[in-house]
Design a protein around this motif. Structure first.
Motif, PDB file in Angstrom:
ATOM      1  N   PHE A 222       0.845  -1.188   0.000  1.00 56.68           N
ATOM      2  CA  PHE A 222       0.000   0.000   0.000  1.00 56.68           C
ATOM      3  C   PHE A 222       0.882   1.241   0.000  1.00 56.68           C
ATOM      4  N   PHE A 223       0.728   2.076  -1.015  1.00 57.41           N
ATOM      5  CA  PHE A 223       1.485   3.324  -1.113  1.00 57.41           C
ATOM      6  C   PHE A 223       0.588   4.467  -0.625  1.00 57.41           C
ATOM      7  N   LEU A 224       0.922   5.024   0.536  1.00 59.13           N
ATOM      8  CA  LEU A 224       0.097   6.043   1.170  1.00 59.13           C
ATOM      9  C   LEU A 224       0.771   7.412   1.115  1.00 59.13           C
TER      10      LEU A 224
ATOM     11  N   ASN B   3       5.796   4.708   0.302  1.00 54.65           N
ATOM     12  CA  ASN B   3       5.736   6.171   0.375  1.00 54.65           C
ATOM     13  C   ASN B   3       5.198   6.729  -0.944  1.00 54.65           C
ATOM     14  N   HIS B   4       4.166   7.577  -0.866  1.00 54.54           N
ATOM     15  CA  HIS B   4       3.536   8.131  -2.076  1.00 54.54           C
ATOM     16  C   HIS B   4       3.540   9.664  -2.047  1.00 54.54           C
ATOM     17  N   SER B   5       4.537  10.250  -1.374  1.00 55.41           N
ATOM     18  CA  SER B   5       4.677  11.695  -1.176  1.00 55.41           C
ATOM     19  C   SER B   5       3.719  12.161  -0.088  1.00 55.41           C
TER      20      SER B   5
ATOM     21  N   PRO C  88      11.260   0.563   1.837  1.00 56.19           N
ATOM     22  CA  PRO C  88      12.015   1.644   1.187  1.00 56.19           C
ATOM     23  C   PRO C  88      11.556   1.846  -0.249  1.00 56.19           C
ATOM     24  N   PHE C  89      10.245   1.763  -0.494  1.00 59.24           N
ATOM     25  CA  PHE C  89       9.673   1.940  -1.824  1.00 59.24           C
ATOM     26  C   PHE C  89       8.962   3.280  -1.916  1.00 59.24           C
TER      27      PHE C  89
ATOM     28  N   GLY D  32      17.480   6.970   0.004  1.00 58.73           N
ATOM     29  CA  GLY D  32      17.366   5.581   0.439  1.00 58.73           C
ATOM     30  C   GLY D  32      16.128   4.871  -0.042  1.00 58.73           C
ATOM     31  N   PHE D  33      15.420   5.437  -1.033  1.00 57.60           N
ATOM     32  CA  PHE D  33      14.192   4.837  -1.548  1.00 57.60           C
ATOM     33  C   PHE D  33      14.365   4.413  -3.004  1.00 57.60           C
TER      34      PHE D  33
END
Length: 278
Positions: free
Chosen positions: A112-114, A138-140, A176-177, A197-198
């Motif tokens: 899940f990218f939040l 991570n989705h900003s 780390p995505f 680091g992503f």
């Protein structure tokens, strides 16, 4: 559900590939698939004031992470019939219950990218995803167009979201995505994200369920787009919410049929985090 410890103890899910270039030692390579997909804008809470953030020195990173650097990573390069299922969340949480319930029933992993804004408004959702054993990406923070920001602003969007996810209780589910807003990438912006680091992780196809019936989408069309994109290593993108206050989440309705279809065609879903142990 599969935990990180369980994943590390399993036999690698993707076969090892031979080197194809100088210095290419990663067991898994990723490649590009398609261009950006537009998304409707949403009113969000602005992120905290920017702070100075040093670039990552990459110490202690998972062994497979650096193999993903320098790329959009839209497809897992493999000959096996495996795909990854992912969901974005920036709007509301209207489809969360249905999506998590279906994934649990089938014991299917997802990532899940939040956005940081979503995590701040829905910390309980963050914890539920983590407890269920799924990965969190991570989705900003505010889902902006990165090309319109300064380098400092882009870096802050990434770091502020990482902090928001941690504060909400992501724990070991945090990956780390990073997935770019609107899937708008550039080599320079990918390099910036890598320095923090992503690894950028985009997608092979989007079901377009986020458009809703107002945008001409139906459950049948969402399922059709997912099935048409099936190929070894595909990364499927869906959404767990709806924009502009809507509560109908086509992707949540389509998920059971999508999973049935990929199983019928001999595919299985793997956890993106397995790439980190390659």
């Amino acid at each position: 559900m599969l935990s990180l410890s369980a994943l590390r103890g399993r036999r690698p899910l993707l076969r090892r590939l031979p080197p194809t270039g100088a210095g290419l030692t990663a067991a898994l390579l990723w490649t590009f698939a398609q261009g950006p997909v537009a998304r409707p804008a949403e009113t969000v809470t602005p992120p905290p004031r920017p702070v100075s953030v040093p670039a990552s020195d990459h110490k202690g990173q998972p062994p497979g992470l650096r193999a993903l650097f320098g790329s959009e990573n839209r497809v897992m390069r493999t000959r096996e019939r495996v795909i990854a299922v992912t969901f974005n969340a920036a709007w509301n949480d209207a489809g969360v219950n249905s999506v998590l319930g279906e994934l649990a029933r089938r014991r299917t992993p997802a990532t899940f990218f939040l956005t940081g804004d979503f995590a701040g408004r829905h910390p309980a959702v963050v914890r539920r995803i983590a407890v269920a054993g799924h990965g969190l990406g991570n989705h900003s923070f505010s889902h902006p167009r990165f090309k319109d920001l300064t380098e400092t602003g882009r870096r802050h969007e990434v770091v502020a979201t990482d902090r928001a996810l941690r504060a909400a209780g992501a724990g070991r589910a945090l990956t780390p995505f990073f997935r770019f807003p609107y899937s708008e990438t550039s080599p320079a912006h990918i390099k910036e994200v890598n320095a923090l680091g992503f690894a950028a992780v985009e997608f092979t196809t989007d079901t377009n369920g986020w458009k809703g019936t107002e945008g001409g989408m139906t459950v049948d069309r969402a399922v059709g787009r997912a099935v048409d994109a099936l190929r070894p290593g595909a990364v499927l993108q869906m959404h767990v919410g709806a924009s502009q206050g809507r509560t109908e989440v086509i992707d949540a309705q389509a998920l059971p049929r999508i999973l049935d279809a990929l199983t019928a065609r001999g595919y299985r879903v793997i956890d993106l985090r397995t790439l980190l142990t390659a």
